[in-house]
Design an enzyme around this catalytic site. Structure first.
Site: not given
Ligand code: FPP
Length: 243
Positions: A24, A41, A135
């Site tokens: 997050d 991201h 893993l």
């Molecule tokens: C949360 O941050 C993150 C996500 C919803 C997406 C997680 C995805 C990745 C890290 C991309 C890569 C994944 C793989 C498997 C290659 P948020 O957008 O909710 O952040 P915020 O709460 O600060 O707005």
């Protein structure tokens, strides 16, 4: 202490067998760096790479990362398409390296709402790693814990109706119908960015998990912090309801 030194401090006989991570804070990282959300991201993917590598080095068995939830469809269309493409592109780009590192990768989640061609490409790419014995990396994609349980209950119902199943429903049967069938329950849930919620992630599997939270935003999550979470886990007394 650097992460390699921290790894030597791990008690190999008391490792969390299954670690689940709620990644997050990508959006807040982008805001902090005065850049677009998508760059948060993109930076998040670099952290995924770093943490998977560290999990391999530490000899972790199962790692499940929350990449896209059933609730994430509520984000803007642009962000949703960007995330779907980023996750697929990262998988395709990293698969050879993952295979070289003996990683066995699978996507867990609902296939509904995703294009058939997307699901097919994921399956074909991941399949190449399924002989690997290192893993086990699960990417939770279009994943929701309640959806997973509903899917399981409906499959159980179908098997009862067709006569394939004729026992009472036990915890073992429910576990066997989940996306994580055959995998150990979650021992440790890590969530970054200061939020302290489970957000519909692995709700059945985390019934007895230990939780570890950090203020660090996901793109900044370091190898050291990851190993520290495992070390802290090893200090916890797990009672599973006993005194
Ligand atoms: C949360 O941050 C993150 C996500 C919803 C997406 C997680 C995805 C990745 C890290 C991309 C890569 C994944 C793989 C498997 C290659 P948020 O957008 O909710 O952040 P915020 O709460 O600060 O707005």
């Amino acid at each position: 202490m650097n992460y390699k030194e921290l790894i030597t401090k791990l008690d190999k006989s008391n490792m969390p067998r299954h670690i689940a991570i709620i990644m997050d804070g990508n959006g807040r990282w982008a805001k902090k760096h005065k850049t677009k959300r998508i760059n948060g991201h993109k930076e998040g993917v670099k952290a995924v790479r770093r943490i998977v590598e560290t999990a391999v080095e530490a000899g972790a068995e199962y790692l499940t990362i929350y990449a896209f939830s059933t609730e994430n469809w509520r984000r803007s269309k642009t962000e949703v398409s960007y995330l779907l493409k980023l996750i697929m592109d990262s998988l395709v780009k990293e698969i050879d390296e993952l295979i070289k590192n003996n990683v066995n990768i699978r996507f867990i989640g609902s296939k509904e709402k995703l294009d058939e061609s997307y699901n097919k490409r994921v399956m074909e790419t991941c399949k190449k790693s399924w002989k690997n014995t290192g893993l086990h990396l699960n990417v939770a994609m279009n994943y929701g814990g309640r959806k997973e349980l509903l899917d399981a209950f409906n499959s159980i119902l179908a098997d009862v109706c067709s006569g394939k199943l004729d026992t009472e429903i036990t915890e073992k049967i429910v576990s066997d119908y989940l996306y994580t069938a055959g995998m150990p329950e979650v021992d440790l849930v890590i969530r970054t960015s200061g939020e302290e919620r489970l957000s519909n992630f692995l709700i059945w599997q985390s019934a007895y998990a230990e939780f570890w939270f950090t203020q660090t935003l996901w793109p900044d999550f370091s190898r050291e912090e990851f190993i520290q979470a495992m070390l802290d886990f090893q200090q916890r007394k797990r009672r599973f309801g006993e005194r």
